[in-house]
Design a protein around this motif. Structure first.
Motif, mmCIF file in Angstrom:
data_model
loop_
_atom_site.group_PDB
_atom_site.id
_atom_site.type_symbol
_atom_site.label_atom_id
_atom_site.label_comp_id
_atom_site.label_asym_id
_atom_site.label_seq_id
_atom_site.Cartn_x
_atom_site.Cartn_y
_atom_site.Cartn_z
ATOM 1 N N MET A 34 15.087 152.854 47.835
ATOM 2 C CA MET A 34 15.530 154.222 48.129
ATOM 3 C C MET A 34 14.931 155.209 47.145
ATOM 4 O O MET A 34 14.688 154.887 45.980
ATOM 5 C CB MET A 34 17.055 154.330 48.117
ATOM 6 C CG MET A 34 17.697 154.194 46.762
ATOM 7 S SD MET A 34 19.456 154.590 46.814
ATOM 8 C CE MET A 34 19.913 154.293 45.095
ATOM 9 N N ALA A 35 14.706 156.412 47.629
ATOM 10 C CA ALA A 35 14.186 157.496 46.790
ATOM 11 C C ALA A 35 15.349 158.411 46.425
ATOM 12 O O ALA A 35 15.434 159.534 46.890
ATOM 13 C CB ALA A 35 13.105 158.264 47.544
ATOM 14 N N GLN A 36 16.268 157.901 45.612
ATOM 15 C CA GLN A 36 17.474 158.682 45.318
ATOM 16 C C GLN A 36 18.298 158.000 44.234
ATOM 17 O O GLN A 36 18.554 156.815 44.321
ATOM 18 C CB GLN A 36 18.311 158.787 46.596
ATOM 19 C CG GLN A 36 19.472 159.746 46.539
ATOM 20 C CD GLN A 36 20.108 159.860 47.919
ATOM 21 O OE1 GLN A 36 19.431 159.928 48.923
ATOM 22 N NE2 GLN A 36 21.419 159.872 47.951
ATOM 23 N N ALA A 37 18.681 158.748 43.233
ATOM 24 C CA ALA A 37 19.577 158.258 42.172
ATOM 25 C C ALA A 37 19.024 157.012 41.470
ATOM 26 O O ALA A 37 17.969 156.501 41.799
ATOM 27 C CB ALA A 37 20.979 157.988 42.720
ATOM 28 N N GLU A 246 24.038 163.804 45.691
ATOM 29 C CA GLU A 246 24.128 163.612 44.245
ATOM 30 C C GLU A 246 23.083 164.401 43.459
ATOM 31 O O GLU A 246 23.369 164.932 42.384
ATOM 32 C CB GLU A 246 23.988 162.119 43.907
ATOM 33 C CG GLU A 246 25.173 161.280 44.368
ATOM 34 C CD GLU A 246 25.002 160.687 45.747
ATOM 35 O OE1 GLU A 246 25.713 159.717 46.070
ATOM 36 O OE2 GLU A 246 24.158 161.194 46.524
ATOM 37 N N GLU A 247 21.875 164.487 43.997
ATOM 38 C CA GLU A 247 20.824 165.216 43.295
ATOM 39 C C GLU A 247 21.132 166.709 43.228
ATOM 40 O O GLU A 247 20.785 167.383 42.255
ATOM 41 C CB GLU A 247 19.463 164.981 43.951
ATOM 42 C CG GLU A 247 18.780 163.708 43.505
ATOM 43 C CD GLU A 247 18.336 163.783 42.050
ATOM 44 O OE1 GLU A 247 17.156 164.058 41.802
ATOM 45 O OE2 GLU A 247 19.181 163.573 41.146
ATOM 46 N N VAL A 252 22.841 171.412 39.821
ATOM 47 C CA VAL A 252 23.832 172.463 39.526
ATOM 48 C C VAL A 252 24.407 172.267 38.123
ATOM 49 O O VAL A 252 24.526 173.218 37.344
ATOM 50 C CB VAL A 252 24.951 172.443 40.598
ATOM 51 C CG1 VAL A 252 26.149 173.273 40.141
ATOM 52 C CG2 VAL A 252 24.417 172.969 41.921
ATOM 53 N N PHE A 253 24.751 171.027 37.796
ATOM 54 C CA PHE A 253 25.320 170.749 36.471
ATOM 55 C C PHE A 253 24.291 171.017 35.373
ATOM 56 O O PHE A 253 24.603 171.628 34.345
ATOM 57 C CB PHE A 253 25.803 169.299 36.411
ATOM 58 C CG PHE A 253 26.499 168.942 35.126
ATOM 59 C CD1 PHE A 253 27.834 169.271 34.925
ATOM 60 C CD2 PHE A 253 25.817 168.299 34.108
ATOM 61 C CE1 PHE A 253 28.477 168.959 33.732
ATOM 62 C CE2 PHE A 253 26.453 167.973 32.912
ATOM 63 C CZ PHE A 253 27.783 168.310 32.726
ATOM 64 N N ALA A 259 31.237 173.083 35.191
ATOM 65 C CA ALA A 259 31.869 172.534 33.983
ATOM 66 C C ALA A 259 32.162 171.055 34.166
ATOM 67 O O ALA A 259 32.188 170.297 33.195
ATOM 68 C CB ALA A 259 33.161 173.285 33.685
ATOM 69 N N PHE A 260 32.386 170.652 35.427
ATOM 70 C CA PHE A 260 32.705 169.262 35.752
ATOM 71 C C PHE A 260 31.878 168.810 36.953
ATOM 72 O O PHE A 260 31.619 169.596 37.865
ATOM 73 C CB PHE A 260 34.189 169.111 36.106
ATOM 74 C CG PHE A 260 35.136 169.528 35.027
ATOM 75 C CD1 PHE A 260 35.375 168.713 33.924
ATOM 76 C CD2 PHE A 260 35.804 170.748 35.105
ATOM 77 C CE1 PHE A 260 36.267 169.098 32.931
ATOM 78 C CE2 PHE A 260 36.698 171.138 34.110
ATOM 79 C CZ PHE A 260 36.924 170.315 33.016
ATOM 80 N N ALA A 261 31.499 167.538 36.950
ATOM 81 C CA ALA A 261 30.775 166.986 38.086
ATOM 82 C C ALA A 261 31.022 165.492 38.160
ATOM 83 O O ALA A 261 31.054 164.802 37.146
ATOM 84 C CB ALA A 261 29.277 167.261 37.957
ATOM 85 N N LEU A 262 31.187 165.005 39.378
ATOM 86 C CA LEU A 262 31.321 163.567 39.593
ATOM 87 C C LEU A 262 29.954 163.042 40.032
ATOM 88 O O LEU A 262 29.376 163.556 40.996
ATOM 89 C CB LEU A 262 32.371 163.294 40.681
ATOM 90 C CG LEU A 262 33.004 161.907 40.677
ATOM 91 C CD1 LEU A 262 33.885 161.707 39.456
ATOM 92 C CD2 LEU A 262 33.822 161.673 41.950
ATOM 93 N N ASN A 263 29.436 162.065 39.296
ATOM 94 C CA ASN A 263 28.118 161.543 39.653
ATOM 95 C C ASN A 263 27.910 160.160 39.051
ATOM 96 O O ASN A 263 28.702 159.687 38.238
ATOM 97 C CB ASN A 263 27.009 162.497 39.201
ATOM 98 C CG ASN A 263 25.824 162.504 40.167
ATOM 99 O OD1 ASN A 263 25.580 161.527 40.881
ATOM 100 N ND2 ASN A 263 25.081 163.598 40.190
#
Length: 412
Positions: A34-37, A246-247, A252-253, A259-263
Motif C-alpha cells: 500500500m502507498a499509505q501510512a 490519515e495523511e 493538518v497537525f 492541538a489533538f489528532a488520532l493517528n
C-alpha cells in the motif's frame, strides 16, 4: 542500523517497480503493497533492494495501491488466476481470505525461533481458526498526538486521560481563541473511520458482535458514535475530518492547525521532522484515552501482515522474501516508522533512542489493542458502518438509527 542493512541501502539504484542489475534472475516475484501510512514506497523499495542484493537469483516487482484498493486488488487478481505472489493484508481480512482460499497456510513454515521472538499479540494479525496465514509486518495502533506548545498556552499541564477530558481541553483551547477546531480525525467514508470508531468502542466497553450478530447499536457502540457526533457538531473537531484520511490528519497537525489528532505510529517521527513539519519538537504522544469507570486507555488493532497467495508459482521464494521483510534486522532499521514485531527490539537503544515517549505510549496502547470484528463478511459490515458514521455526523439520522440501519445491512 546494522552494517549489513546499511551497506545494502547505500547506493541502491531503483528503477520503476523492479530493480536492475539482476537480468539473469531465475525467479520473478510480484508483490502488492500500500502507498499509505507506515512505510513509504521508498522504504519498501529499499528493503526489497537489500533482499535482491542478497538473493540475485530472485527479482521482485513491486506494485503500490492506496489502502482502500488493497483488498479488491488482491481478490480480483486471485479471481483471474494469479498476478501476485506476496500481498500485504490487514488484520481484518484473514477470516475472509481463509474462507475463500486466498492465502496459503504458513503455520508449518514458522520456526520455533520466529514463533518465540515475535510479540504474542502480533500473531493475532495473521491468525484465523488456529492457523497462520502470513507474518505480521506492521504492528500498529492509533495514538493520541498533541501539540505541547498549544496545551501550554492554554494552561493545560498534561494531556487528557479520558475522552471527556479531551473534549474539555479542546473546548478550553477553542475558548481561548488558540484554534477554532482543535481536534483532527480521519472520518472519511473509508476504513480509517472504522479504526477511529473502534478505538472509541474499546474505550466505552462496547462490542461489535454477540453470538455472531451485530451488537454495536446499543451500549458502548452507541456511546462511541454519540461521542463522535457531539465532538463534530460542537465544533471541537475539524469539520473536514469527515473527509480526512490519515495523511490529511498528519498534514493538518504538522501545520499547527490541530492541538489533538488520532493517528498511527508513523506520524510521530514525521511530525517531529523539521523538514516535514512546522511543529517539530512540540509533538507529544500518549495512548488514546479511556472512559472513567470503563477503561484506562483505548486502542484499535491496526496491524498488517505479509502473506503468500494460493496462486503463487513460487511459494518458497515468496516465503524467503517475507522472512527478509519481517526480519528483526530489517524491522529495527525502520523502527522510526513502524515499531518492530520482535520483543527484544524494545531493549535495543538504536530502536528506542529519540522515541522514548512513543515507546512508552506503545507499551500501553499495543497491550490494549481491540479487534475489529472477525468475520468473513467484514467488508460488508465495514461498509455499512462507514455509511452509518457519515449519516450520523451529517445529521441525516440519529446515531442510534444509523447504527440500527448498519446492523440490518451488515450481511450478518
Amino acid at each position: 542500523m546494522s552494517k549489513s542493512i546499511r551497506n545494502a541501502l547505500i547506493g541502491a539504484t531503483l528503477v520503476g517497480a523492479g530493480f536492475t542489475g539482476h537480468a539473469q534472475a531465475e525467479t520473478t516475484l510480484n508483490a502488492l503493497f500500500m502507498a499509505q501510512a507506515a512505510f513509504s514506497e521508498a522504504d519498501v523499495r529499499a528493503m526489497t533492494d537489500a533482499f535482491a542484493k542478497a538473493n540475485p537469483d530472485i527479482k521482485v516487482n513491486l506494485e503500490f495501491v492506496p489502502y482502500e484498493g488493497l483488498h479488491d486488488k488482491t481478490v480480483l487478481a486471485q479471481g483471474s488466476g494469479g498476478g501476485y505472489d506476496v500481498v500485504l493484508f490487514d488484520v481484518i481480512w484473514p477470516a475472509e481470505y481463509a474462507a475463500n482460499n486466498v492465502l496459503l497456510d504458513v503455520t508449518d513454515r514458522i520456526t520455533d525461533e520466529i514463533n518465540q521472538g515475535v510479540l504474542p499479540g502480533a500473531w493475532t494479525t495473521v491468525e484465523y481458526d488456529g492457523k497462520r496465514y502470513g507474518m505480521p509486518w506492521i504492528l500498529d495502533t492509533k495514538y493520541l498526538f498533541y501539540n505541547k506548545e498549544i496545551l501550554e498556552k492554554a494552561g493545560i499541564k498534561e494531556p487528557p486521560k479520558t475522552w471527556d477530558e479531551l473534549a474539555e481541553q479542546a473546548k478550553a483551547i477553542k475558548d481561548k481563541g488558540l484554534l477554532e477546531n482543535p481536534i483532527a480525525w480521519s472520518w472519511s467514508q473509508a476504513e480509517a473511520a472504522i479504526c477511529d470508531y473502534t478505538t472509541l468502542v474499546s474505550a466505552y466497553g462496547g462490542k461489535f458482535l454477540d453470538s455472531g450478530k451485530p451488537a454495536f447499536a446499543s451500549g458502548g457502540g452507541l456511546d462511541a458514535l454519540n461521542y463522535m457526533v457531539t465532538s463534530y457538531t460542537s465544533g471541537l473537531t475539524n469539520p473536514n475530518s469527515k473527509e480526512f484520511l490519515e495523511e490529511d490528519v498528519r498534514k493538518v497537525f504538522q501545520n499547527g492547525e490541530a492541538a489533538f489528532a488520532l493517528n498511527w505510529t508513523y506520524m510521530y517521527n514525521l511530525a517531529n521532522d523539521p523538514k516535514e513539519s512546522k511543529v517539530a519538537g512540540k509533538v507529544g504522544v500518549v495512548p488514546a484515552p479511556g472512559v472513567e469507570g470503563k477503561s484506562e486507555v483505548s486502542a484499535v488493532n491496526g496491524s498488517m501482515g505479509l502473506g503468500i497467495t494460493t496462486t503463487s508459482k513460487h511459494p518458497e521464494e515468496a516465503w524467503k522474501y517475507i522472512v527478509h521483510m519481517t526480519s528483526q534486522e530489517t524491522q529495527n532499521a525502520y523502527a522510526k516508522l513502524s515499531l518492530p514485531i520482535w520483543a527484544s527490539s524494545y531493549e535495543d537503544p538504536d530502536v528506542t533512542k529519540g522515541q522514548e515517549e512513543l515507546i512508552a505510549a506503545a507499551k500501553r496502547g499495543l497491550a490494549a489493542m481491540y479487534p475489529r470484528p472477525t468475520t468473513p463478511k467484514y467488508q460488508e459490515l465495514s461498509a455499512a458502518l462507514q455509511q452509518a458514521i457519515q449519516e450520523a455526523l451529517l445529521g441525516q439520522a440519529s446515531a442510534e438509527d444509523a447504527l440500527k440501519s448498519a446492523a440490518e445491512n451488515s450481511g450478518l
